[in-house]
Every structure is written in C-alpha cells, then in structure tokens.
Design a protein around this motif. Structure first.
Motif, PDB file in Angstrom:
ATOM      1  N   THR A 191      -6.101  -6.551  -5.756  1.00  0.00           N
ATOM      2  CA  THR A 191      -6.295  -7.316  -4.670  1.00  0.00           C
ATOM      3  C   THR A 191      -7.609  -7.779  -4.297  1.00  0.00           C
ATOM      4  O   THR A 191      -8.020  -8.999  -4.578  1.00  0.00           O
ATOM      5  N   ARG A 208      -0.349  -0.511  -8.712  1.00  0.00           N
ATOM      6  CA  ARG A 208      -0.419  -1.889  -7.630  1.00  0.00           C
ATOM      7  C   ARG A 208      -1.121  -2.918  -8.261  1.00  0.00           C
ATOM      8  O   ARG A 208      -2.267  -2.703  -9.052  1.00  0.00           O
ATOM      9  N   SER A 214       7.633  -2.173   2.159  1.00  0.00           N
ATOM     10  CA  SER A 214       7.312  -3.341   1.435  1.00  0.00           C
ATOM     11  C   SER A 214       8.017  -4.530   1.889  1.00  0.00           C
ATOM     12  O   SER A 214       9.211  -4.446   2.344  1.00  0.00           O
ATOM     13  N   GLU A 215       7.319  -5.634   1.299  1.00  0.00           N
ATOM     14  CA  GLU A 215       7.946  -6.857   1.530  1.00  0.00           C
ATOM     15  C   GLU A 215       9.194  -7.167   0.863  1.00  0.00           C
ATOM     16  O   GLU A 215      10.414  -7.904   0.944  1.00  0.00           O
ATOM     17  N   GLN A 241       6.123   3.853   1.035  1.00  0.00           N
ATOM     18  CA  GLN A 241       5.555   2.726   0.859  1.00  0.00           C
ATOM     19  C   GLN A 241       6.646   1.503   0.355  1.00  0.00           C
ATOM     20  O   GLN A 241       6.547   0.416   0.945  1.00  0.00           O
ATOM     21  N   GLN A 292       6.052  -6.085  -7.121  1.00  0.00           N
ATOM     22  CA  GLN A 292       4.900  -7.043  -6.243  1.00  0.00           C
ATOM     23  C   GLN A 292       4.780  -8.263  -6.726  1.00  0.00           C
ATOM     24  O   GLN A 292       4.809  -9.548  -6.004  1.00  0.00           O
ATOM     25  N   ALA A 330       8.257 -10.362  -6.107  1.00  0.00           N
ATOM     26  CA  ALA A 330       8.240 -10.698  -4.951  1.00  0.00           C
ATOM     27  C   ALA A 330       7.396 -12.046  -4.434  1.00  0.00           C
ATOM     28  O   ALA A 330       7.701 -12.794  -3.706  1.00  0.00           O
ATOM     29  N   LYS A 331       6.127 -12.292  -5.102  1.00  0.00           N
ATOM     30  CA  LYS A 331       5.211 -13.222  -4.941  1.00  0.00           C
ATOM     31  C   LYS A 331       5.740 -14.473  -5.362  1.00  0.00           C
ATOM     32  O   LYS A 331       5.740 -15.306  -4.871  1.00  0.00           O
ATOM     33  N   ILE A 371       5.982  -0.705  -9.828  1.00  0.00           N
ATOM     34  CA  ILE A 371       5.564  -1.208  -8.681  1.00  0.00           C
ATOM     35  C   ILE A 371       4.825  -2.713  -8.729  1.00  0.00           C
ATOM     36  O   ILE A 371       5.384  -3.622  -7.977  1.00  0.00           O
ATOM     37  N   PRO A 372       3.772  -2.560  -9.472  1.00  0.00           N
ATOM     38  CA  PRO A 372       3.235  -3.871  -9.687  1.00  0.00           C
ATOM     39  C   PRO A 372       4.233  -5.062 -10.194  1.00  0.00           C
ATOM     40  O   PRO A 372       4.071  -6.337  -9.678  1.00  0.00           O
TER      41      PRO A 372
END
Length: 320
Positions: free
Chosen positions: A60, A57, A156-157, A152, A126, A129-130, A122-123
């Motif tokens: 954060t 991930r 997710s978004e 998960q 992420q 998506a950002k 997955i990262p």
C-alpha cells in the motif's frame, strides 16, 4: 541468498494460538521494493537459517512487508525462532521474489488455500477484487479459531467471495464437486500441505483441466529421502564451465557435494519446493524429487533442483 534489505520488526499480531503476523519495515525508515501478488521474501534469521515467507497483503504505502508464521514443532527451527522475536529485532531479507505469480488479474480465478497456505492467496484476492473480476477464495482449516486472518477476511471488501471449510464442523471442501462444476476451467491457484495440493491437482486432471491453468505453491517441502529407491546410489556431476567431475555419494545431495568442493550455489528450502537452486541440465537424466517443476518440466529433463534431486544416469552435466 545475498541479503540486501535490512529490516526490523515493527509489529507482531497474534492471529491464532499458533500463527503470528509480523510487520517488517526498513531499518533506515525508507521505502521497500514493491511486489506482485504471490511474492515471497527470503529471511536470514539470527541463527543463520534461510527461510522463505509469503507476503500476505498487497503493498500500500510501500513502507512495510507482512508475513504470517505458523509455529511448527516439527520445523527445523525457523518458525520457533520467529515466534521468539520481539518488536525492534532486526532481520535481513532478499528482494521480493515470485514463483507463484497471479497470471492475469483480469481473468476469473479460483483460489484454494489450506492452513497457513492462505497467505499468498490473500494478495491475489485483493488484486482480483480491485480489478472487479469474478473469483472465489476457498479456505480450509480445522476451525474458525485456527484460521489465520479469519476476522480480516470476513471484514474485507471481498468477504462475499470467501468460502469457509472447517473440518471440525464437518464442512470440508468437496473438491470433486467444486472442480466438476467449473466447466470453463478458470485458473486455479492452490497453496497448502502437499497432500492437499496433490489431491486437488489429481482431481483437476481427472476433470480435464489444462496443465497451464493449474498453479500451486507448497508451504512445506516434500519429505523425500535421498537414498531410498534411487536409480543411482552414487553418480557424478560434471561442471560445464570447467569440466570438473564431482562425486555425489549416497546420502549426500548435489548441493552438499558441490559445497564440499568449494562451489556454492543459492539454496533455501533444501527440499525442492522453492526454486532457489534451480539449475540447467546440459546432459544426463535427473531423478526428480522436487515439487517446484511441473510434470512437463520433469519430462523435459532440462532443469533440476540439486538440493533434493539426484540422477538416473552415471553423469549429470550441469550449467555451472
């Protein structure tokens, strides 16, 4: 690897019957080095084994790392040992490294993962998506129950970007149809078993994908015997720095021969997929057995993975 991070296990989550997710934090409670999507850490296990695990991930708070570990009965001991560890147990790790970098997070990408090969993707998802870029994540597994991060990802978004392919439900990924439909040839990131990756890469080349758009990472090494069908059963390695000549007999890897002569170079996977031992070739022709270097790099013969590759010439001069 020179271990520089002292970590301890803060949480263990059972993702499937064979996969656990391990959260690692600094022993002193401090922040950890940041990293980019596709990165991994190399762990030094209590029995001395060195193993690499993708960070699953994006960072954060900067206070923890997460890895996913498949319990593989055919492994050389790393996965079984990690499945036996408990919250509070300590490990040492390298700083995050990245041989599978998301080249441009603002550019359309297709992510293809199989089994535990989903972890570095997955990262990437992420990050994509950002940035709001168009992308798709195709995840192949035996069944929903065997797919790590199933819940998960569905929450997710970017859940609408995730496409599931389960062999038990006869919904396998049609690789040819997918790649044929992507006429603009976006960047392709693939991680999983060797056979899965090779099938995708070969198909992409058939449909004219440029080599620079194809990015891969194996989560298991290629099983290449050291002595079968080798151009040179025995050869020598010359050290450019000293001129020392070292014999490499049949059945002994270059790194093993170096070690027997008191010369240590960084190694990890010992199967040619991680890139840790990559060494520059000054003269001679390597017999490439790795899966880390690209076909073009193999042709150039300027680099070698001495943990598994051998020689097509009587002498290899290495930048050591």
């Amino acid at each position: 690897m020179k271990a520089v991070l002292d970590l301890k296990i803060s949480r263990i989550v059972k993702e499937t019957s064979r996969v656990i997710r391990i959260e690692l934090v600094s022993v002193d409670g401090g922040t950890l080095p940041l990293y980019q999507a596709g990165a991994h850490v190399e762990l030094k296990l209590p029995n001395g084994l060195m193993r690499q695990y993708s960070l699953c991930r994006l960072p954060t708070t900067g206070m923890s790392y997460e890895i996913a570990v498949l319990k593989d009965p055919n492994s050389r001991g790393g996965s079984v040992l990690l499945h036996q560890m408990k919250v509070g147990d300590r490990l040492q790790a390298s700083y995050p490294q990245n041989h599978f970098l998301l080249k441009n997070p603002r550019k359309t990408a297709i992510l293809l993962g199989a089994g535990i090969g989903i972890t570095p993707l997955i990262p990437m998802a992420q990050m994509l998506a950002k940035t709001g870029v168009n992308f798709a994540l195709h995840y192949s597994a035996k069944s929903p129950a065997s797919a790590a991060f199933y819940d998960q990802l569905n929450k997710s978004e970017f859940a609408n970007k995730v496409h599931w392919h389960f062999s038990d439900e006869n919904s396998r990924l049609d690789i040819a149809s997918l790649l044929r439909s992507l006429v603009n040839h976006p960047d392709l990131y693939v991680c999983g078993p060797r056979q899965y990756i090779e099938e995708i890469m070969n198909c992409a080349k058939v449909f004219g994908w440029p080599e620079e758009r194809l990015h891969k990472e194996f989560f298991t090494g290629a099983k290449s015997p050291l002595i079968d069908q080798t151009p040179r059963e025995m050869f020598q390695v010359k050290l450019a720095s000293s001129g020392q000549m070292i014999d490499v007999p049949p059945g002994v890897s270059i790194t093993e021969a170096l070690e027997m002569n008191g010369i240590d170079i960084p190694i990890s996977c010992e199967e040619g997929w991680c890139g840790t031992c990559m060494t520059r070739v000054i003269d001679g022709v390597p017999d490439h057995r790795d899966t880390f270097l690209s076909p073009q790099e193999h042709t150039q013969n300027s680099l070698i993975m001495p943990c598994c590759s051998r020689s097509r010439s009587d002498v290899l001069v290495l930048d050591i």
